[in-house]
Motif scaffolding. Structure first.
Motif, PDB file in Angstrom:
ATOM      1  N   LEU A 119       0.843  -1.189   0.000  1.00 47.17           N
ATOM      2  CA  LEU A 119       0.000   0.000   0.000  1.00 47.17           C
ATOM      3  C   LEU A 119       0.878   1.239   0.000  1.00 47.17           C
ATOM      4  CD1 LEU A 119      -2.666  -0.741   2.782  1.00 47.17           C
ATOM      5  CD2 LEU A 119      -3.161  -0.401   0.363  1.00 47.17           C
ATOM      6  N   VAL A 120       0.440   2.257  -0.718  1.00 45.20           N
ATOM      7  CA  VAL A 120       0.985   3.593  -0.539  1.00 45.20           C
ATOM      8  C   VAL A 120      -0.038   4.365   0.287  1.00 45.20           C
ATOM      9  CG1 VAL A 120       1.719   5.730  -1.644  1.00 45.20           C
ATOM     10  CG2 VAL A 120       2.271   3.523  -2.705  1.00 45.20           C
ATOM     11  N   LEU A 121       0.391   4.862   1.436  1.00 43.72           N
ATOM     12  CA  LEU A 121      -0.502   5.553   2.360  1.00 43.72           C
ATOM     13  C   LEU A 121      -0.078   7.009   2.470  1.00 43.72           C
ATOM     14  CD1 LEU A 121      -0.713   2.856   5.197  1.00 43.72           C
ATOM     15  CD2 LEU A 121      -2.394   3.317   3.406  1.00 43.72           C
ATOM     16  N   VAL A 122      -0.966   7.901   2.031  1.00 45.65           N
ATOM     17  CA  VAL A 122      -0.734   9.336   2.116  1.00 45.65           C
ATOM     18  C   VAL A 122      -1.511   9.858   3.317  1.00 45.65           C
ATOM     19  CG1 VAL A 122      -0.974  11.561   0.957  1.00 45.65           C
ATOM     20  CG2 VAL A 122      -0.409   9.520  -0.373  1.00 45.65           C
ATOM     21  N   LEU A 123      -0.782  10.256   4.372  1.00 47.93           N
ATOM     22  CA  LEU A 123      -1.408  10.776   5.589  1.00 47.93           C
ATOM     23  C   LEU A 123      -1.489  12.291   5.488  1.00 47.93           C
ATOM     24  CD1 LEU A 123       0.548   8.672   8.250  1.00 47.93           C
ATOM     25  CD2 LEU A 123      -1.463   8.014   6.899  1.00 47.93           C
ATOM     26  N   SER A 124      -2.620  12.854   5.907  1.00 51.22           N
ATOM     27  CA  SER A 124      -2.801  14.303   5.812  1.00 51.22           C
ATOM     28  C   SER A 124      -3.908  14.726   6.764  1.00 51.22           C
ATOM     29  CB  SER A 124      -3.157  14.718   4.374  1.00 51.22           C
ATOM     30  OG  SER A 124      -4.373  14.109   3.957  1.00 51.22           O
ATOM     31  N   ASP A 125      -4.167  16.021   6.799  1.00 55.41           N
ATOM     32  CA  ASP A 125      -5.335  16.528   7.519  1.00 55.41           C
ATOM     33  C   ASP A 125      -5.868  17.745   6.778  1.00 55.41           C
ATOM     34  OD1 ASP A 125      -3.505  18.502   8.155  1.00 55.41           O
ATOM     35  OD2 ASP A 125      -3.461  18.078  10.301  1.00 55.41           O
ATOM     36  N   ILE A 126      -7.069  18.152   7.152  1.00 55.64           N
ATOM     37  CA  ILE A 126      -7.714  19.284   6.496  1.00 55.64           C
ATOM     38  C   ILE A 126      -8.597  19.985   7.521  1.00 55.64           C
ATOM     39  CG2 ILE A 126      -9.748  17.992   5.696  1.00 55.64           C
ATOM     40  CD1 ILE A 126      -9.437  19.545   3.013  1.00 55.64           C
ATOM     41  N   GLU A 127      -8.689  21.305   7.425  1.00 53.80           N
ATOM     42  CA  GLU A 127      -9.492  22.088   8.369  1.00 53.80           C
ATOM     43  C   GLU A 127     -10.803  22.471   7.695  1.00 53.80           C
ATOM     44  OE1 GLU A 127     -10.289  24.145  12.007  1.00 53.80           O
ATOM     45  OE2 GLU A 127      -8.630  22.812  11.499  1.00 53.80           O
ATOM     46  N   ILE A 128     -11.906  21.916   8.208  1.00 57.03           N
ATOM     47  CA  ILE A 128     -13.219  22.153   7.625  1.00 57.03           C
ATOM     48  C   ILE A 128     -14.122  22.802   8.663  1.00 57.03           C
ATOM     49  CG2 ILE A 128     -15.224  21.081   6.527  1.00 57.03           C
ATOM     50  CD1 ILE A 128     -13.445  18.838   5.602  1.00 57.03           C
ATOM     51  N   LYS A 129     -14.798  23.874   8.263  1.00 53.83           N
ATOM     52  CA  LYS A 129     -15.721  24.572   9.158  1.00 53.83           C
ATOM     53  C   LYS A 129     -17.040  23.814   9.274  1.00 53.83           C
ATOM     54  CE  LYS A 129     -15.538  28.510   6.909  1.00 53.83           C
ATOM     55  NZ  LYS A 129     -15.687  29.961   6.575  1.00 53.83           N
ATOM     56  N   ASN A 130     -17.885  24.267  10.190  1.00 56.62           N
ATOM     57  CA  ASN A 130     -19.162  23.587  10.437  1.00 56.62           C
ATOM     58  C   ASN A 130     -20.061  23.548   9.206  1.00 56.62           C
ATOM     59  OD1 ASN A 130     -18.490  23.070  13.108  1.00 56.62           O
ATOM     60  ND2 ASN A 130     -19.440  24.947  13.872  1.00 56.62           N
ATOM     61  N   ASP A 131     -19.908  24.546   8.325  1.00 54.86           N
ATOM     62  CA  ASP A 131     -20.736  24.561   7.128  1.00 54.86           C
ATOM     63  C   ASP A 131     -20.153  23.725   5.989  1.00 54.86           C
ATOM     64  OD1 ASP A 131     -18.595  26.067   6.290  1.00 54.86           O
ATOM     65  OD2 ASP A 131     -19.730  27.904   5.905  1.00 54.86           O
ATOM     66  N   GLY A 132     -19.041  23.034   6.255  1.00 55.93           N
ATOM     67  CA  GLY A 132     -18.445  22.161   5.257  1.00 55.93           C
ATOM     68  C   GLY A 132     -17.409  22.812   4.365  1.00 55.93           C
ATOM     69  N   SER A 133     -17.177  24.106   4.531  1.00 50.23           N
ATOM     70  CA  SER A 133     -16.204  24.802   3.694  1.00 50.23           C
ATOM     71  C   SER A 133     -14.816  24.764   4.337  1.00 50.23           C
ATOM     72  CB  SER A 133     -16.630  26.256   3.474  1.00 50.23           C
ATOM     73  OG  SER A 133     -16.684  26.951   4.707  1.00 50.23           O
ATOM     74  N   LEU A 134     -13.793  25.059   3.539  1.00 50.35           N
ATOM     75  CA  LEU A 134     -12.435  25.097   4.054  1.00 50.35           C
ATOM     76  C   LEU A 134     -12.256  26.273   5.011  1.00 50.35           C
ATOM     77  CD1 LEU A 134     -10.373  24.402   0.805  1.00 50.35           C
ATOM     78  CD2 LEU A 134     -10.694  22.837   2.727  1.00 50.35           C
ATOM     79  N   ALA A 135     -11.541  26.034   6.092  1.00 51.53           N
ATOM     80  CA  ALA A 135     -11.235  27.109   7.029  1.00 51.53           C
ATOM     81  C   ALA A 135     -10.160  28.009   6.449  1.00 51.53           C
ATOM     82  CB  ALA A 135     -10.774  26.535   8.370  1.00 51.53           C
ATOM     83  N   SER A 136     -10.091  29.217   6.956  1.00 51.76           N
ATOM     84  CA  SER A 136      -9.080  30.167   6.507  1.00 51.76           C
ATOM     85  C   SER A 136      -7.684  29.649   6.831  1.00 51.76           C
ATOM     86  CB  SER A 136      -9.305  31.523   7.186  1.00 51.76           C
ATOM     87  OG  SER A 136      -8.218  32.388   6.947  1.00 51.76           O
ATOM     88  N   ALA A 137      -6.719  30.020   6.002  1.00 56.43           N
ATOM     89  CA  ALA A 137      -5.345  29.554   6.199  1.00 56.43           C
ATOM     90  C   ALA A 137      -4.729  30.086   7.483  1.00 56.43           C
ATOM     91  CB  ALA A 137      -4.487  29.964   5.006  1.00 56.43           C
ATOM     92  N   ASP A 138      -5.277  31.178   8.039  1.00 54.82           N
ATOM     93  CA  ASP A 138      -4.734  31.720   9.282  1.00 54.82           C
ATOM     94  C   ASP A 138      -5.625  31.406  10.482  1.00 54.82           C
ATOM     95  OD1 ASP A 138      -6.885  33.329   8.739  1.00 54.82           O
ATOM     96  OD2 ASP A 138      -5.776  35.222   8.770  1.00 54.82           O
ATOM     97  N   SER A 139      -6.437  30.339  10.382  1.00 54.01           N
ATOM     98  CA  SER A 139      -7.310  29.960  11.490  1.00 54.01           C
ATOM     99  C   SER A 139      -6.475  29.517  12.683  1.00 54.01           C
ATOM    100  CB  SER A 139      -8.250  28.822  11.067  1.00 54.01           C
ATOM    101  OG  SER A 139      -7.497  27.672  10.742  1.00 54.01           O
ATOM    102  N   GLY A 140      -7.037  29.663  13.865  1.00 57.87           N
ATOM    103  CA  GLY A 140      -6.353  29.239  15.080  1.00 57.87           C
ATOM    104  C   GLY A 140      -5.575  30.320  15.774  1.00 57.87           C
TER     105      GLY A 140
END
Length: 348
Positions: free
Chosen positions: A180-201
């Motif tokens: 298997l090739v396993l690509v591990l990652s994560d993504i920041e998604i807001k409650n409405d399903g859209s991408l969070a801002s790059a400067d979130s947090g």
């Protein structure tokens, strides 16, 4: 040669069937169907050249049965397609940018000519929206690498722009086995399903690293793998997250035999209870998952203590599930010998 002889003997001892000439089948048919990566289509009939089209664009992609996200993608999927090529061959990538911002493709870990390295201001101008650029170079080293932008890298990678490049060596000392090739990652998604801002947090995330709120394996949230307990698998893993560490543990019954990393196959194998991958890091490991009493168990990303509050007030997250399939193989797996001769660097 010692490794080839060792694993050939081991495979025969497991009495596995053959799915194709020379390729042992240890796991049920379709065992990786819900987790495997899509692959790039080679347009060139020359066996010494892999030529593909690659488009960066915003697209909706499904990360689970219940959730879609509009991400920045290569060819409309998350992650980008797996590119397979043999060592010493030429890779030609006709890249088109249909994103709202300029971008590039950087070939992480690959020794390429400077003009192919994808770093604006140093190696090439950024590819503006609507423009194209052709990357062409020989891949001189075997191993697992990955590709991503070097324009606002944290934001663009965090939004979904990453993919795996597997450079294979037909003459390597590791015989074929299920892998298997396993690509591990994560993504920041807001409650409405859209991408969070790059400067979130805020400032805290700026100091300690902005991690997404959903972890992904090959672009999926908690996918499932069907495995014959105790049978060999080769996992090639890359951490493409912008700041998250991954610490993989399969439970007390299973260890990892690490045979390689960022530099390809290593001189000696190491037996580990856990695999820790920093952002950008790659691992090549042999594993024989042993199911506990249940027929299904979860592979977790356990917290890795980097200090400065990196594990306090945080939870352990599930990565993917393994479902037992087929008759268990209960024999122990000895540590393979992967020693190799590393050529000295030329002084010329």
């Amino acid at each position: 040669m010692r490794l080839r002889a060792f694993i050939s003997t081991l495979v025969l001892s497991l009495s596995v069937a053959a799915a194709a000439p020379g390729v042992p089948l240890q796991h049920p048919h379709g065992w990786d169907a819900r987790i495997k990566l899509r692959e790039a289509v080679d347009l060139n009939p020359d066996p010494n050249t892999v030529e593909i089209n690659l488009e960066a664009r915003v697209a909706k992609t499904r990360i689970s049965e219940k959730q879609e996200v509009e991400a920045w993608t290569y060819d409309g999927g998350l992650p980008g397609p797996l590119i397979r090529i043999n060592v010493g061959a030429r890779l030609i990538v006709h890249f088109t940018n249909n994103l709202p911002k300029g971008t590039t493709v950087h070939w992480h870990g690959v020794r390429v000519p400077i003009e192919m390295d994808g770093v604006p201001g140093i190696s090439q101008p950024e590819v503006l929206p609507g423009e194209s650029f052709t990357y062409s170079f020989i891949v001189p080293d075997a191993g697992l690498f990955w590709y991503h932008p070097h324009v606002q890298s944290a934001m663009q990678v965090g939004n979904g722009l990453y993919g795996a490049l597997l450079v294979e060596d037909p003459a390597e000392s590791v015989p074929p086995m299920d892998q298997l090739v396993l690509v591990l990652s994560d993504i920041e998604i807001k409650n409405d399903g859209s991408l969070a801002s790059a400067d979130s947090g805020g400032s805290t995330a700026m100091a300690f690293g902005r991690e997404g709120n959903i972890q992904l394996v090959n672009g999926k949230h908690e996918p499932t793998l069907v495995a014959r307990p105790g049978a060999l698998q080769r996992w090639r893993i890359v951490n493409t997250a912008k700041s998250r560490y991954f610490r993989l543990i399969l439970g007390p019954a299973t260890t990892f035999t690490k045979i390689g990393g960022d530099g390809g196959l290593q001189e000696f194998p190491t037996t580990l209870d856990a695999l820790v991958l920093a952002p950008g890091e790659r691992v090549d490991a042999i594993v024989a998952p042993l199911a506990p009493k249940e027929t299904e168990f979860t592979v977790f990303n356990f917290l890795f203590n980097r200090g400065y509050g990196s594990i306090e007030y945080r939870s352990v997250d599930a990565l993917f599930n393994i479902v037992a399939g087929g008759k268990p193989e209960s024999r122990s797996v000895p540590v393979p010998d992967v020693r190799r001769t590393i050529p000295a660097l030329s002084k010329d």
